[in-house]
Write an enzyme that holds these catalytic residues in place. Structure first.
Site, mmCIF file in Angstrom:
data_model
loop_
_atom_site.group_PDB
_atom_site.id
_atom_site.type_symbol
_atom_site.label_atom_id
_atom_site.label_comp_id
_atom_site.label_asym_id
_atom_site.label_seq_id
_atom_site.Cartn_x
_atom_site.Cartn_y
_atom_site.Cartn_z
ATOM 1 N N CYS A 67 0.833 -1.194 0.000
ATOM 2 C CA CYS A 67 0.000 0.000 0.000
ATOM 3 C C CYS A 67 0.870 1.247 0.000
ATOM 4 C CB CYS A 67 -0.941 0.013 1.205
ATOM 5 S SG CYS A 67 -0.079 0.195 2.786
ATOM 6 N N ASP B 155 5.815 -1.727 -28.756
ATOM 7 C CA ASP B 155 4.837 -0.773 -28.235
ATOM 8 C C ASP B 155 4.653 -0.903 -26.726
ATOM 9 O OD1 ASP B 155 4.163 0.247 -30.799
ATOM 10 O OD2 ASP B 155 2.911 -1.515 -31.149
ATOM 11 N N ASP C 234 0.133 -2.850 -30.647
ATOM 12 C CA ASP C 234 0.070 -4.312 -30.593
ATOM 13 C C ASP C 234 1.417 -4.982 -30.491
ATOM 14 O OD1 ASP C 234 0.951 -3.809 -33.296
ATOM 15 O OD2 ASP C 234 0.351 -5.872 -33.748
ATOM 16 N N ASP D 184 -0.587 2.888 -32.966
ATOM 17 C CA ASP D 184 0.479 2.237 -33.723
ATOM 18 C C ASP D 184 -0.098 1.900 -35.106
ATOM 19 O OD1 ASP D 184 2.882 0.713 -34.315
ATOM 20 O OD2 ASP D 184 1.646 -1.068 -33.986
ATOM 21 N N CYS E 48 3.248 1.703 2.929
ATOM 22 C CA CYS E 48 4.506 0.960 2.792
ATOM 23 C C CYS E 48 5.500 1.751 1.946
ATOM 24 C CB CYS E 48 4.244 -0.398 2.146
ATOM 25 S SG CYS E 48 3.101 -1.461 3.043
#
Length: 763
Positions: free
Chosen positions: A50, A640, A636, A456, A53
């Site tokens: 969290c 990327d 994709d 892309d 922390c």
């Protein structure tokens, strides 16, 4: 993961206090020199879960005089420390950095890129949810009889049965909160789990006291119900962070475990990739991945460089060309000279970019966690003041304790905790029905905020499948001859020629594929060549917006085959719709400038960039962010992945590379690109419901807390009120199911932001 979780301890020694820490020598050897007397060390801290922390660890490190800066990555549980090699004329002992973390209650060990922890903690959380749900259901059934007016003996029996069910449930299912709270208190700090542990413990204790003294009411049902709701939220959070880590782990698997090192005498030795040093020669067979960045000394081949430029077409390489780690050698053996160690390679850089982007994204979670830090002391103070106030008013210890416990329970953040996840789950279900999978719990909230969409090219706007465009212009006999040659290659352009020809005759003669050039056939008619213009005719020709392959006979051109990558279905319609909705659009591609320019004209996209590296795409996303824009990146390829991480939110098609899919926040399963505007519209509707849920949760606390403080709410009423607030939040979220079916494109456009005039440096 709870704050007391203990990470795997490898290569450790025992320090003065008896705890395991990495040795100073290991930390020096694994650290990276940054220049200027600075080094960087990466440590794994499994106990991080969290924002408290993160703050604790970063604060502990920054108080050290040798630490220049420290950054904690919540998703990968990685701590990156930049420290000074020398301090006051003495060599720095990096072991003190690990000890500073250990003194705050967190186990630590050396970080390995792409390391994966078993998902045993998730399984434990799921089992705890099941146990708490089962216990809550059964205790509620017993409580119904008590509420219905059961006689004293029956009531006491049901209370004792409820106590016997609740006790092991609190121990087993509540151990995550107890362990985390104890670890925080032991090291002189507090967190959200402290009031939770206190509430369920006091509630059970008061209920047990009432049972022993034959009291009318006990609140075992409220105790276990509270634990059940809190565990659901903890499990959802852990699942989402686990998905965020999986992309980096998958990327690490692209690097081979080792490589064949060739010594000066020609001898060969297989060596782990981490032991390969710059200057050493490596033998790379066809079908193997390049282990480190290098330069070709012997051989030529075709490389799958999709990790670098995202293009599906293999790239020819020859002596003197550079090669990057993670790229795949396709057609010919190579001997390369390593130019960088594995940890300094392109693949390591891409992983580093993903780590850095994930760390930056954690600021959203940190803002919420820092606000939550005030919750714990505020609730403790409120409950304590309520107890003191009622002791002062009537002096009844039992009544004062009941009021304090009711305040603790009624302020438990169930409604606030469910405000976001429940809407996300429902919206994710609706998206999945329409072919879009949500992979990150906060993704829809971020998607609703975007004003720019960057695509892309290959595999995203296009299908990544080259198609012969001028086949009708070529003589059938010539096309058949080309297909007869193309059948001997797995190159995408050769396969496109073969698919376009109705027949492919079997050619007799000596046929061979020359890596990086094309196919050559020595026949009785002469020498046929199918490949690049330079290979077939010795003339490089001019660049065009289309790919081309030349068929020649004895150096004389017979035909020029031109190709284009077909658009993804509904690409033009989707881009037009995004434009009408007010979004700026652009293309970020690693392909050649003429090809990208031609595609941009076809789609009506004015802003585009070509020939970009993975770093270049990240820089473009960063530049857009610096310009005040919030970017949706749709891509994709492996190349990327860093940009998908760096963008405000990201999306990838199901046909994407594994790493691309795992790095993205959304994955659309259908071929059509219309998933992009549809997901944006759904996310906006979900965002409105989330804000409404927050308002409902806050309103509940404004009304309920004063009632509990005034003593009008018993622990049972507090638990019912807390559960009711959760039910209201869920019911409001369920409205998304009904409204999604009535959504229209007109309303989506009416609620869209004003179109922006630029996309940072992508313009």
């Amino acid at each position: 993961m709870s704050c007391c979780a203990v990470g795997a301890e490898t290569a450790l020694e025992i320090d003065r206090s008896g705890q395991g820490l990495p040795s100073s020598e290991e930390l020096w050897l694994t650290s990276r020199a940054l220049g200027g007397g600075l080094r960087q060390t990466d440590l794994s801290v499994p106990g991080i879960h969290c924002g408290a922390c993160i703050t604790t660890i970063e604060s502990a490190l920054k108080t050290r005089p040798e630490v220049e800066r420290a950054r904690v990555n919540l998703s990968s549980r990685r701590v990156s420390i930049v420290w000074k090699e020398d301090l006051s004329g003495e060599r720095t002992d990096p072991r003190e950095l690990a000890r500073a973390i250990r003194e705050r209650g967190y186990e630590t060990h050396l970080f390995a890129p792409g390391e994966e922890e078993g998902d045993t903690h998730l399984k434990q959380l799921v089992r705890a949810v099941a146990v708490a749900g089962f216990a809550s259901t059964n205790i509620m059934l017993l409580s119904v009889s008590v509420w219905s007016g059961a006689e004293a003996a029956t009531r006491d029996l049901f209370h004792w049965i409820s106590a016997l069910i609740a006790a092991p449930t609190l121990i087993y299912a509540g151990r995550f909160f107890y362990a985390s709270a104890w670890n925080a208190l032991k090291h002189g700090r507090t967190n959200m789990d402290v009031p939770i542990a206190l509430a369920i413990t006091l509630s059970y204790g008061i209920s047990l006291y009432e049972t022993i003294t034959h009291g009318t009411h006990a609140w075992f049902d409220g105790t276990v119900m509270l634990l059940f709701f809190l565990l659901i939220g903890r499990t959802l959070d852990h699942m989402m962070r686990g998905r965020a880590r999986s992309a980096i782990s998958s990327l690490a698997r692209l690097s081979p475990r080792g490589a064949m090192v060739v010594d000066a005498d020609g001898g060969r030795e297989y060596r782990p990739v981490d032991e390969i040093k710059p200057g050493e020669r490596l033998a790379i067979a066809a079908g193997e991945r390049i282990p480190v960045d290098g330069r070709i000394l012997v051989g030529s081949s075709d490389l799958d460089r999709s990790i670098v430029n995202g293009e599906s077409a293999p790239a020819p390489v020859h002596i003197g060309d550079t090669v990057e780690a993670g790229t795949l050698n396709l057609t010919g053996p190579l001997t390369i000279e390593a130019t960088a160690a594995a940890r300094d390679s392109l693949l390591a850089e891409i992983m580093g970019l993903m780590e850095a982007a994930e760390g930056g994204r954690a600021r959203y979670r940190r803002i919420a966690d820092r606000a939550a830090q005030y919750y714990s002391p505020a609730v403790h103070l409120l409950a304590f003041l309520s107890f003191i106030g009622w002791m002062f008013i009537d002096g009844d210890f039992h009544h004062a304790m009941l009021v304090a416990v009711a305040v603790l329970i009624i302020t438990c953040p169930c409604a606030l905790g469910l405000a976001v996840p429940v809407v996300q789950v429902i919206a994710a279900g609706r998206l999945f029905q329409n072919g879009v999978m949500v992979k990150d719990g906060s993704a829809m909230e971020r998607l609703a905020e975007i004003d720019t969409v960057l695509f892309d090219k290959t595999g995203t706007l296009t299908a990544g499948e080259p198609r012969l465009t001028n086949g009708a212009e070529i003589k059938p006999s010539v096309l058949a001859t080309a297909a007869g040659l193309a059948v001997h290659s797995r190159h995408p352009l050769a396969m496109a020629i073969h698919d376009a020809a109705p027949v492919a005759p079997v050619l007799s003669g000596d046929i061979r594929e020359i890596p990086g050039a094309g196919i050559e056939a020595v026949t009785a008619d002469g020498i046929y060549r199918l490949g690049s213009r330079a290979f077939a005719c010795g003339d490089a020709g001019e660049a065009s917006g289309q790919s081309e392959v030349i068929l020649s006979l004895d150096g004389r051109e017979l035909a020029c085959f031109r190709f284009e990558d077909r658009l993804r279905p509904l690409a033009r319609e989707s881009v037009d719709k995004l434009t009408r909705m007010g979004f700026a659009t652009g293309i970020l591609s690693g392909d050649r400038e003429p090809v990208v320019a031609a595609l941009a004209r076809r789609l009506g996209i004015e802003r585009w960039r070509s020939e970009l590296s993975p770093r270049g795409k990240v820089d473009e996303c960063a530049a857009a962010a610096d310009g005040g824009h919030r970017v949706l990146m749709v891509g994709d390829g492996i190349n990327d992945a860093p940009a998908l991480r760096a963008a405000h939110v990201s999306m990838a098609p199901a046909t994407a590379a594994d790493v691309g899919r795992q790095a993205a926040d959304f994955v659309f399963l259908h071929q059509g690109l219309d998933a992009v505007p549809m997901a944006i519209d759904t996310s906006r509707r979900a965002g409105r419901l989330i804000r409404q849920n927050f308002a409902l949760a806050i309103g509940y606390n404004i009304i309920a807390v004063p009632i509990a403080i005034m003593g009008y709410a018993t622990p049972l009423i507090a638990a019912v009120a807390m559960s009711t607030s959760s039910v209201i939040v869920v019911a409001n979220a369920l409205r998304l199911r009904a409204r999604m079916g009535k959504a229209s494109a007109v309303s989506a456009e009416r609620q869209a932001p004003t179109r922006l005039g630029a996309i940072g440096s992508a313009s």
